[in-house]
Scaffold this motif. Structure first.
Motif, PDB file in Angstrom:
ATOM      1  N   VAL A  31       0.851  -1.185   0.000  1.00 63.05           N
ATOM      2  CA  VAL A  31       0.000   0.000   0.000  1.00 63.05           C
ATOM      3  C   VAL A  31       0.888   1.238   0.000  1.00 63.05           C
ATOM      4  N   ASP A  32       0.593   2.174  -0.887  1.00 63.71           N
ATOM      5  CA  ASP A  32       1.300   3.460  -0.932  1.00 63.71           C
ATOM      6  C   ASP A  32       2.813   3.326  -1.035  1.00 63.71           C
ATOM      7  N   GLY A  33       3.294   2.304  -1.701  1.00 59.01           N
ATOM      8  CA  GLY A  33       4.730   2.141  -1.904  1.00 59.01           C
ATOM      9  C   GLY A  33       5.511   1.662  -0.701  1.00 59.01           C
ATOM     10  N   ARG A  34       4.807   1.271   0.359  1.00 53.41           N
ATOM     11  CA  ARG A  34       5.507   0.842   1.586  1.00 53.41           C
ATOM     12  C   ARG A  34       6.314  -0.424   1.382  1.00 53.41           C
ATOM     13  N   ALA A  35       5.767  -1.392   0.643  1.00 52.26           N
ATOM     14  CA  ALA A  35       6.496  -2.639   0.408  1.00 52.26           C
ATOM     15  C   ALA A  35       7.717  -2.388  -0.477  1.00 52.26           C
ATOM     16  N   THR A  36       7.578  -1.506  -1.451  1.00 49.26           N
ATOM     17  CA  THR A  36       8.709  -1.177  -2.323  1.00 49.26           C
ATOM     18  C   THR A  36       9.827  -0.526  -1.520  1.00 49.26           C
ATOM     19  N   GLU A  37       9.474   0.409  -0.662  1.00 44.66           N
ATOM     20  CA  GLU A  37      10.490   1.081   0.159  1.00 44.66           C
ATOM     21  C   GLU A  37      11.152   0.100   1.119  1.00 44.66           C
ATOM     22  N   ALA A  38      10.370  -0.784   1.716  1.00 43.31           N
ATOM     23  CA  ALA A  38      10.935  -1.791   2.617  1.00 43.31           C
ATOM     24  C   ALA A  38      11.874  -2.723   1.850  1.00 43.31           C
ATOM     25  N   ALA A  39      11.501  -3.085   0.630  1.00 39.71           N
ATOM     26  CA  ALA A  39      12.341  -3.953  -0.199  1.00 39.71           C
ATOM     27  C   ALA A  39      13.634  -3.239  -0.583  1.00 39.71           C
ATOM     28  N   ARG A  40      13.544  -1.955  -0.914  1.00 38.41           N
ATOM     29  CA  ARG A  40      14.730  -1.173  -1.274  1.00 38.41           C
ATOM     30  C   ARG A  40      15.726  -1.131  -0.113  1.00 38.41           C
ATOM     31  N   ARG A  41      15.221  -0.900   1.066  1.00 37.55           N
ATOM     32  CA  ARG A  41      16.090  -0.843   2.252  1.00 37.55           C
ATOM     33  C   ARG A  41      16.655  -2.226   2.597  1.00 37.55           C
ATOM     34  N   ALA A  42      15.849  -3.262   2.458  1.00 35.20           N
ATOM     35  CA  ALA A  42      16.317  -4.621   2.736  1.00 35.20           C
ATOM     36  C   ALA A  42      17.394  -5.035   1.734  1.00 35.20           C
ATOM     37  N   LEU A  43      17.219  -4.654   0.468  1.00 38.82           N
ATOM     38  CA  LEU A  43      18.219  -4.959  -0.552  1.00 38.82           C
ATOM     39  C   LEU A  43      19.531  -4.246  -0.235  1.00 38.82           C
ATOM     40  N   ALA A  44      19.449  -2.989   0.141  1.00 40.31           N
ATOM     41  CA  ALA A  44      20.652  -2.234   0.498  1.00 40.31           C
ATOM     42  C   ALA A  44      21.392  -2.898   1.658  1.00 40.31           C
ATOM     43  N   GLU A  45      20.642  -3.291   2.674  1.00 39.39           N
ATOM     44  CA  GLU A  45      21.258  -3.940   3.836  1.00 39.39           C
ATOM     45  C   GLU A  45      21.902  -5.269   3.445  1.00 39.39           C
ATOM     46  N   ALA A  46      21.209  -6.060   2.648  1.00 33.02           N
ATOM     47  CA  ALA A  46      21.723  -7.372   2.242  1.00 33.02           C
ATOM     48  C   ALA A  46      22.976  -7.254   1.382  1.00 33.02           C
ATOM     49  N   LEU A  47      23.050  -6.189   0.565  1.00 32.87           N
ATOM     50  CA  LEU A  47      24.209  -5.992  -0.307  1.00 32.87           C
ATOM     51  C   LEU A  47      25.296  -5.139   0.348  1.00 32.87           C
ATOM     52  N   GLU A  48      25.007  -4.706   1.575  1.00 32.27           N
ATOM     53  CA  GLU A  48      25.959  -3.918   2.366  1.00 32.27           C
ATOM     54  C   GLU A  48      26.346  -2.621   1.672  1.00 32.27           C
ATOM     55  N   VAL A  49      25.303  -1.919   1.173  1.00 30.15           N
ATOM     56  CA  VAL A  49      25.483  -0.582   0.613  1.00 30.15           C
ATOM     57  C   VAL A  49      24.505   0.351   1.328  1.00 30.15           C
ATOM     58  N   ARG A  50      24.725   1.644   1.181  1.00 26.56           N
ATOM     59  CA  ARG A  50      23.803   2.612   1.788  1.00 26.56           C
ATOM     60  C   ARG A  50      22.461   2.579   1.055  1.00 26.56           C
ATOM     61  N   PRO A  51      21.366   2.813   1.762  1.00 27.38           N
ATOM     62  CA  PRO A  51      20.055   2.810   1.105  1.00 27.38           C
ATOM     63  C   PRO A  51      19.962   3.768  -0.076  1.00 27.38           C
ATOM     64  N   ARG A  52      20.637   4.895  -0.004  1.00 26.45           N
ATOM     65  CA  ARG A  52      20.577   5.853  -1.119  1.00 26.45           C
ATOM     66  C   ARG A  52      21.296   5.341  -2.370  1.00 26.45           C
ATOM     67  N   ALA A  53      22.072   4.255  -2.241  1.00 28.23           N
ATOM     68  CA  ALA A  53      22.753   3.657  -3.395  1.00 28.23           C
ATOM     69  C   ALA A  53      21.830   2.728  -4.174  1.00 28.23           C
ATOM     70  N   VAL A  54      20.610   2.512  -3.675  1.00 30.26           N
ATOM     71  CA  VAL A  54      19.647   1.612  -4.323  1.00 30.26           C
ATOM     72  C   VAL A  54      18.466   2.438  -4.814  1.00 30.26           C
ATOM     73  N   GLU A  55      18.190   2.346  -6.117  1.00 34.05           N
ATOM     74  CA  GLU A  55      17.142   3.154  -6.734  1.00 34.05           C
ATOM     75  C   GLU A  55      16.210   2.277  -7.566  1.00 34.05           C
ATOM     76  N   LEU A  56      14.916   2.454  -7.372  1.00 37.38           N
ATOM     77  CA  LEU A  56      13.921   1.722  -8.157  1.00 37.38           C
ATOM     78  C   LEU A  56      13.944   2.224  -9.594  1.00 37.38           C
ATOM     79  N   ARG A  57      14.013   1.309 -10.552  1.00 34.68           N
ATOM     80  CA  ARG A  57      14.030   1.680 -11.971  1.00 34.68           C
ATOM     81  C   ARG A  57      12.759   1.248 -12.695  1.00 34.68           C
ATOM     82  N   ALA A  58      12.132   0.163 -12.236  1.00 33.84           N
ATOM     83  CA  ALA A  58      10.911  -0.318 -12.894  1.00 33.84           C
ATOM     84  C   ALA A  58      10.114  -1.171 -11.922  1.00 33.84           C
ATOM     85  N   GLY A  59       8.787  -1.151 -12.061  1.00 34.39           N
ATOM     86  CA  GLY A  59       7.936  -2.032 -11.289  1.00 34.39           C
ATOM     87  C   GLY A  59       7.348  -1.440 -10.027  1.00 34.39           C
TER      88      GLY A  59
END
Length: 103
Positions: A45-73
């Motif tokens: 709802v309202d992009g919450r799952a996308t934002e949570a996924a973006r932050r989880a991906l950043a943490e898993a890849l050991e990069v800062r959250p701002r280094a991960v950007e949604l491009r599609a979907g």
């Protein structure tokens, strides 16, 4: 913000919103090819799952959250993210998370 030696890596992701337990790992063969599965507690709802996924991906890849950007979907479970960081390191970590392989 990129540093010298950083590359942009495109990462296909399959998001499972509303999961009982947040988790990054596993493989899903989706429309963008082999995708990393990310389960998040946030609802779709309202992009919450996308934002949570973006932050989880950043943490898993050991990069800062701002280094991960949604491009599609934005409105789909299947997403493409661009990750800015050391390409070789990110590729190895992705294989470990997605395929369970270690080279």
């Amino acid at each position: 913000m990129s540093r010298a030696g950083d590359e942009v890596t495109t990462v296909a992701v399959r998001v499972k919103p509303g999961a009982a337990r947040a988790r990054v790992g596993g493989r899903f063969d989706g429309p963008y090819g082999p995708a990393l599965v990310i389960s998040v507690n946030a609802p779709a709802v309202d992009g919450r799952a996308t934002e949570a996924a973006r932050r989880a991906l950043a943490e898993a890849l050991e990069v800062r959250p701002r280094a991960v950007e949604l491009r599609a979907g934005a409105a789909s479970r299947d997403k493409l993210f661009h990750v800015n960081g050391p390409g070789a390191t990110i590729d190895v970590r992705l294989r470990q998370l997605r395929d369970g392989s270690v080279d």
